[in-house]
Design a protein around this motif. Structure first.
Motif, PDB file in Angstrom:
ATOM      1  N   ARG B 412       0.833  -1.207   0.000  1.00 55.24           N
ATOM      2  CA  ARG B 412       0.000   0.000   0.000  1.00 55.24           C
ATOM      3  C   ARG B 412       0.866   1.255   0.000  1.00 55.24           C
ATOM      4  O   ARG B 412       0.602   2.207  -0.730  1.00 55.24           O
ATOM      5  N   GLN B 413       1.917   1.219   0.814  1.00 54.56           N
ATOM      6  CA  GLN B 413       2.840   2.356   0.872  1.00 54.56           C
ATOM      7  C   GLN B 413       3.446   2.663  -0.493  1.00 54.56           C
ATOM      8  O   GLN B 413       3.491   3.810  -0.930  1.00 54.56           O
ATOM      9  N   TYR B 414       3.942   1.617  -1.133  1.00 49.92           N
ATOM     10  CA  TYR B 414       4.640   1.825  -2.403  1.00 49.92           C
ATOM     11  C   TYR B 414       3.688   2.296  -3.498  1.00 49.92           C
ATOM     12  O   TYR B 414       4.063   3.067  -4.370  1.00 49.92           O
ATOM     13  N   LYS B 415       2.472   1.810  -3.458  1.00 45.01           N
ATOM     14  CA  LYS B 415       1.528   2.288  -4.467  1.00 45.01           C
ATOM     15  C   LYS B 415       1.229   3.769  -4.248  1.00 45.01           C
ATOM     16  O   LYS B 415       1.215   4.562  -5.186  1.00 45.01           O
ATOM     17  N   ALA B 416       1.010   4.138  -2.975  1.00 42.64           N
ATOM     18  CA  ALA B 416       0.738   5.548  -2.667  1.00 42.64           C
ATOM     19  C   ALA B 416       1.905   6.419  -3.122  1.00 42.64           C
ATOM     20  O   ALA B 416       1.727   7.495  -3.696  1.00 42.64           O
ATOM     21  N   LYS B 417       3.094   5.915  -2.900  1.00 40.66           N
ATOM     22  CA  LYS B 417       4.283   6.680  -3.277  1.00 40.66           C
ATOM     23  C   LYS B 417       4.366   6.875  -4.797  1.00 40.66           C
ATOM     24  O   LYS B 417       4.788   7.928  -5.278  1.00 40.66           O
ATOM     25  N   ALA B 418       3.937   5.863  -5.524  1.00 37.37           N
ATOM     26  CA  ALA B 418       3.984   5.946  -6.989  1.00 37.37           C
ATOM     27  C   ALA B 418       2.985   6.971  -7.514  1.00 37.37           C
ATOM     28  O   ALA B 418       3.045   7.369  -8.681  1.00 37.37           O
ATOM     29  N   PHE B 419       2.057   7.379  -6.651  1.00 37.01           N
ATOM     30  CA  PHE B 419       1.062   8.381  -7.073  1.00 37.01           C
ATOM     31  C   PHE B 419       1.419   9.787  -6.627  1.00 37.01           C
ATOM     32  O   PHE B 419       0.721  10.730  -6.971  1.00 37.01           O
ATOM     33  N   GLU B 420       2.500   9.905  -5.844  1.00 31.71           N
ATOM     34  CA  GLU B 420       2.800  11.224  -5.294  1.00 31.71           C
ATOM     35  C   GLU B 420       2.930  12.283  -6.377  1.00 31.71           C
ATOM     36  O   GLU B 420       2.384  13.358  -6.271  1.00 31.71           O
ATOM     37  N   ARG B 421       3.680  11.969  -7.413  1.00 25.15           N
ATOM     38  CA  ARG B 421       3.797  12.894  -8.553  1.00 25.15           C
ATOM     39  C   ARG B 421       3.247  12.158  -9.771  1.00 25.15           C
ATOM     40  O   ARG B 421       3.967  11.768 -10.667  1.00 25.15           O
ATOM     41  N   PHE B 422       1.906  12.020  -9.739  1.00 25.90           N
ATOM     42  CA  PHE B 422       1.223  11.153 -10.699  1.00 25.90           C
ATOM     43  C   PHE B 422       1.379  11.622 -12.149  1.00 25.90           C
ATOM     44  O   PHE B 422       1.112  10.897 -13.077  1.00 25.90           O
ATOM     45  N   TYR B 423       1.773  12.882 -12.338  1.00 25.76           N
ATOM     46  CA  TYR B 423       1.930  13.453 -13.676  1.00 25.76           C
ATOM     47  C   TYR B 423       3.343  13.246 -14.220  1.00 25.76           C
ATOM     48  O   TYR B 423       3.649  13.636 -15.345  1.00 25.76           O
ATOM     49  N   ALA B 424       4.215  12.656 -13.399  1.00 26.58           N
ATOM     50  CA  ALA B 424       5.623  12.508 -13.793  1.00 26.58           C
ATOM     51  C   ALA B 424       6.026  11.052 -13.853  1.00 26.58           C
ATOM     52  O   ALA B 424       5.297  10.164 -13.407  1.00 26.58           O
ATOM     53  N   LEU B 425       7.186  10.811 -14.432  1.00 25.56           N
ATOM     54  CA  LEU B 425       7.827   9.512 -14.381  1.00 25.56           C
ATOM     55  C   LEU B 425       9.101   9.776 -13.589  1.00 25.56           C
ATOM     56  O   LEU B 425      10.098  10.249 -14.132  1.00 25.56           O
ATOM     57  N   THR B 426       9.021   9.507 -12.284  1.00 20.74           N
ATOM     58  CA  THR B 426      10.020  10.038 -11.353  1.00 20.74           C
ATOM     59  C   THR B 426      11.460   9.802 -11.803  1.00 20.74           C
ATOM     60  O   THR B 426      12.298  10.695 -11.716  1.00 20.74           O
ATOM     61  N   ALA B 427      11.742   8.614 -12.297  1.00 21.61           N
ATOM     62  CA  ALA B 427      13.121   8.289 -12.637  1.00 21.61           C
ATOM     63  C   ALA B 427      13.636   9.117 -13.811  1.00 21.61           C
ATOM     64  O   ALA B 427      14.840   9.241 -14.005  1.00 21.61           O
TER      65      ALA B 427
END
Lengths: 757, 757
Positions: B412-427
């Motif tokens: 759940r944590q990791y999914k939430a984190k993947a949505f933090e900047r939902f408009y970006a591809l963090t890497a």
């Protein structure tokens, strides 16, 4: 119609002076003695069924050069110049353009070929004219001057008046007024601008009506010129009457068609006069003007402006003649035409009155002071007829020993002048040479070209319904958006070319000696060049042409490079010479070798003298206005000499090649040498493949090749690709210093318009 | 093979460390309690028959995420992150990715769906596995680590030795050595990196072999994991023997195919082992690794580097085990796998010896100090097993109350984190957001994407044999070269659009009052705006919205404008609002209204407070890393407030709109509002026509429209085109402040690859 009043009251001066202009200039192709040619219209001008710029009039020998419509006369004259340059440079070596209206050295009737047009009706019409007027009269040339008022002016004036309810009627009446006043006062223009005082006697079927040493103002506008039967009187009182009388003369057989009515004003806007009533007159065509032989292309800008103002005066005047006035004008024209050009005219008073009216109009509408001054000069010509164009011409004919002789002399002069800067289109010289070359070819082939942005080299091309745009000579719709973006990015270019299997030199950067030496194994056995990142006079460079074979040598080279810079590069070394391949589509069209600025010794002259001598080459110049550049003798060149133990005062031995630059750029005096035919086919195919891998339609590929005669091998020791360039230069191929010229602009046109030819 | 010696002697350290890396990570899709889902593989991931990034392994629920090969591990982990973000944001709301290798909350056998692949052989193979191992074991996940040595290293080493004559044999032996030593010493990596100490008891068909509170190091690598029958022994002594023994087991029926041999090292380079003898082993696949639940995506960069160095050690070591040694390694692995993770291992001495060898290797090859330090940390874990990954995990499981619970919590944590900047591809956050959005869609749809130049936003896309390039999100081969050049030049744009019949506002410049007034008639009755050429705070501007109707008003406006500048412009005035139309091909895909930075009063808060509140919006940020920008309260905003009689401390009335900027740019805090559905169709068609006239495939058209609900009329009072832009922004449409999101990047992909879906 109180036009003058409305323009004054509403301060419409600026709008009044706006308009649209077009020129059509007839002239005979002649041999160097001024006699009319018997050859056909040159094939290189493409098909006359569509050519917008270069047509024939009556005969095969009679060129008709047509400028596109322009908003200002400067542009019309630029176009006239450009079209002339194209024609003059395209004619056979022994052909010229005759600068006078009356044809000289006419061949016998059977040798005068009627224009060989595609449309049988056009040919039949010309045959009819031969029957009615004889061939010689048909060979007379002139300039037709087309003028349209700004539609916004007509609209504004219409809105400001109440008398007329219909906008079309208003417009027609305005142009009719201009036409009628012109016909009434045209003799004034004839007096000032005519230039057909005489002609060789064989022009006349019988004996010449002119006695020896006798001159007139205008044979062309006289009964000896190409004019209708005087019986043919057409009414200008109204468009209805105009149409009716024209129809009458056609019906009666006196005219074969309405277009046979050779008025000095033609109402334009429809094929049939009757249609003008509904459609409206769109513009007027003034056909009075003789070619001015003192002008390279038949009319000066100042005279063209003067005519513009003169026709504006024709609606500015409050008077409007009736049909009787029009006929009066016609007979006065006929009279003045046969006056002695060095004698005052019988109608001096009316002429002076009219030009004073013109001056007052120009002052009212806020025209340039120069325009007013020019009218004052013309005004003075009534007192001194020797100053008129015809007056000057007569004196010149006397001096130079005859009409044809004078014409032939000018014809040769003007042709030579058109070749002075044979690589340019003089009138468009503020554009790049490549765009000028392209425009040259477009004008020659008959593809319409419009300059959308002169500074930006942006052209609009049209052939039939097919439109293309070109920027900087070869940037077109045939290339995709992404391909120049790939070429712009050297990293991406390398990756794309490498992936496609081409030999691409690799390079690696290092920031410390230790790091570089640690990378030794990456370069072992490879031919590399080790150099400081910012190279300066070649210091710190080591080349391992046979490959790096031991760590010690490598380490030493690295240390040497690091003495010159904080960053060094180790780069694959390519053995050979750099060549530029110009690729278009499936073909390498040209291959060029660029040689650094150099001179070849003769054992006699100094370096400075040899440079000066080389710099006299016609292609070399200082700025961007020539295909090649002069060799400078600045600091860089002197340093280069010094490295060879020379100064500018040294006298190199015979055949000693002295290099004056390290770089091979054309822009620093380098030589361009076409070697397209010498280059082995395999490299030309490689260049095409490289352009394809970039997705490019037009591409300049730089290859380093070890031996251009040997077929390409698959490794870097045979060849490597250095760069791929979009929008590659064309001038260095079109006008190389040595070797064959490659007219690439024509290939660009063929690519864009495969349907032409 | 004295590899160590050659590398030292020839200082090949740098080359030795180069290579190519790829990761394949399996994991279960789970519900929020950590139990495996029973849903199908999501449709949005396209077709698994070609997907390069997102596959399924054994079951429909078991994702296999694959990074492309990379030259460095940083990039491999960036790709792993990017693929995870795509997957996590694409999953149904109630689905997550389980971060541990052993599956928890397994459904009953009949609910576990074998992956529904297109190829019937693939499905048959999976069915066979079910028979041999049972479904539960198949559900175990891990990370496969692919590694290839730099081919230049192998070539260099081959050249430096004399023992072996064949380059392929040399390469095969090198990889075989790596494989054998790995198999011999793999237990060390297991000790340090294993993370499967336990599992829920329903994993076992019978009762759990683990007592309550009992943990092991790796269930996955133990006999309870997914391993071959211990009887299946394959020889690594030579490739010939390897191929022979594998063929034997297949023939005997113990293995259904060679690929059923689940060694922790797989020799890669051909489908059949025997073909490797000729083709050569290209790379090795290491399959030992458990998912690390403490890492968002299963493996840390430091561990990935550690594994790289570990496998290098496997050829660095002078020893090479025989088959007996390999078997010893396998049995030691099985033993260590079942050790208590909090107890020291029985083989501590060998482990410490090996890591000391590793340290000495790293020092010899000049590796980073950080790499050495990291190995020292690992070394310390032999003394303190609680520091190993498994040791830490066991403690965490105890604390959090169970294996599944802990896994679910992380999931759940990791999914939430993947949505933090939902408009970006963090890497890939150093690229533009639009390129990130495009890459997101490409990864999702399964089109291969390679970054050719990160700073230049240059991508290479490939689907089958079809290659396309994209720069800046929508610059592609679909646009022609000339069309952005047309759009770049405002003069040319106007001419082209005008010629094509679109409403284009005209403007004229004047340099004196007199000259401007002389031009009055050009503007009479037209709606114009008269303004100084360089406008400043709107000073000196007069708008004639209803048209100029008399000279006096016009003259006055001209004078006012000239008070502010030496040049003025008279420009057609367009009544209405500016909208941005995003056109792609034949369609207007999005229409946007841009509203200047503003806040809406509530009668309670100050301007400053309302701004601060609005700035908390997740799309707003300070730099280029968010689709919208925060509203500033700088000089320009304060001046704008002052003009409305406000300060930052004012409390606007409820629903009072306070504008903070005159310009509507998104970059200065403006709002983007999608109004695609509200816009009358006629304007959308006009925008398409305008893009077509420019020859553009992708175009941003700015229209001013007086009433978006009324159909377009043919004159400027209804609408006018202000600009046409190439490479138009996409983010403001994809993530508007209000209104519907338009995922334009998908349309770009469809344009480039119409064959996909």
């Amino acid at each position: 119609m109180k036009i003058q009043h409305l323009i004054k009251q509403h301060q419409l001066g600026l709008l009044f002076q706006q308009g649209s202009f077009g020129l059509e200039k007839e002239s005979q192709r002649v041999y160097q003695d001024g006699s009319v040619v018997t050859t056909e219209h040159p094939k290189c001008f493409g098909n006359r069924s569509y050519h917008p710029y270069i047509q024939t009039d009556f005969a095969e020998s009679q060129l008709e050069l047509i400028t596109p419509p322009n908003k200002n006369l400067e542009d019309s004259l630029r176009w006239l110049s450009a079209i002339h340059e194209v024609v003059l440079r395209s004619l056979p070596e022994d052909e010229f353009i005759f600068p006078l209206s009356m044809p000289a050295g006419l061949p016998s009737d059977e040798l005068i070929k009627v224009a060989q047009l595609d449309n049988p009706e056009d040919v039949a019409y010309r045959e009819h004219l031969v029957q009615s007027y004889g061939k010689n009269k048909q060979m007379v040339s002139g300039i037709h001057y087309n003028f349209q008022l700004d539609p916004a002016l007509i609209q504004t004036l219409f809105n400001l008046q109440q008398e007329q309810k219909s906008a079309v009627d208003f417009q027609n009446n305005l142009y009719l007024k201009m036409a009628k006043n012109f016909l009434r006062y045209q003799w004034v223009l004839l007096y000032l601008l005519s230039a057909t005082p005489t002609v060789e006697s064989n022009y006349f079927k019988g004996s010449s009506p002119l006695g020896k040493g006798e001159y007139v103002r205008s044979l062309r506008s006289s009964k000896y010129g190409y004019v209708n039967d005087p019986e043919v009187i057409v009414s200008f009182d109204s468009l209805e009457q105009y149409a009716e009388s024209l129809e009458h003369w056609v019906k009666s057989g006196k005219l074969i068609a309405e277009k046979e009515f050779y008025s000095n004003v033609r109402l334009r806007g429809a094929k049939k006069a009757r249609d003008l009533i509904q459609n409206g007159i769109k513009y007027l065509e003034f056909r009075l003007f003789d070619l001015n032989p003192f002008e390279q292309y038949g009319m000066s800008l100042a005279d063209a402006r003067f005519i513009h103002h003169f026709v504006l005066l024709m609606i500015w005047l409050d008077e409007m003649p009736d049909q009787q006035g029009v006929e009066l004008g016609r007979s006065r024209l006929a009279e003045v035409a046969l006056e002695n050009p060095l004698a005052q005219t019988a109608y001096r008073e009316e002429g002076e009155w009219l030009l004073n009216q013109l001056i007052s109009m120009l002052q009212s509408i806020g025209a340039d002071q120069s325009a007013v001054s020019f009218v004052r000069e013309k005004l003075a010509q009534f007192a001194d007829p020797g100053l008129t164009l015809c007056g000057r011409l007569v004196q010149e004919i006397e001096q130079k020993g005859g009409y044809q002789k004078l014409g032939a002399m000018f014809a040769r002069q003007y042709k030579a002048k058109a070749f002075e800067r044979f690589y340019a289109l003089t009138a468009f010289d503020n554009m790049e040479l490549s765009t000028q070359a392209l425009m040259f070819d477009l004008i020659q082939q008959g593809i319409s070209v419009e300059i959308l942005d002169e500074r930006d080299q942006f052209l609009r091309l049209q052939f039939g319904e097919h439109v293309e745009y070109v920027k900087n000579g070869n940037m077109t719709s045939k290339d995709s958006y992404i391909s120049p973006l790939i070429m712009e990015n050297k990293v991406v270019t390398k990756k794309v070319l490498e992936k496609a299997g081409f030999n691409v030199p690799q390079s690696q950067e290092f920031t410390s000696v230790k790091q570089a030496i640690a990378g030794y194994s990456l370069f072992e056995k490879r031919a590399v060049v080790i150099k400081p990142k910012s190279t300066n006079y070649g210091l710190g460079i080591t080349i391992f042409q046979q490959g790096v074979n031991n760590r010690e040598d490598f380490a030493k080279a690295v240390e040497i490079a690091f003495r010159e810079d904080k960053e060094i590069m180790v780069e694959d070394y390519l053995v050979g010479t750099e060549y530029r391949f110009f690729v278009l589509g499936e073909e390498t069209l040209a291959v060029l070798l660029r040689v650094p600025a150099n001179i070849v010794g003769d054992g006699i002259h100094t370096v400075a003298e040899l440079v000066a001598q080389k710099n006299t080459h016609p292609l070399r110049g200082d700025g961007s206005r020539t295909p090649l550049k002069k060799i400078a003798l600045g600091d860089i060149e002197q340093l280069q000499l010094k490295e060879q133990g020379l100064t500018v005062e040294s006298i190199p031995a015979k055949d000693q090649i002295v290099q004056l630059r390290a770089n091979s750029n054309i822009s620093t005096g380098g030589d361009s040498i076409d070697i397209t035919d010498e280059m082995h086919l395999s490299y030309k195919q490689l260049a095409v493949g490289i352009a394809k891998a970039m997705g490019a339609a037009v591409c300049g590929v730089d290859l380093i090749i070890s031996d251009l005669k040997e077929p390409a091998q698959p490794d870097l020791s045979s060849w490597g690709v250095i760069e791929a360039n979009f929008n590659p230069m064309m001038m260095m191929h079109i006008f190389p210093y040595a070797g064959q010229s490659r007219r690439l602009t024509r290939n660009v046109i063929n690519m864009l318009f495969p349907e032409v030819k």
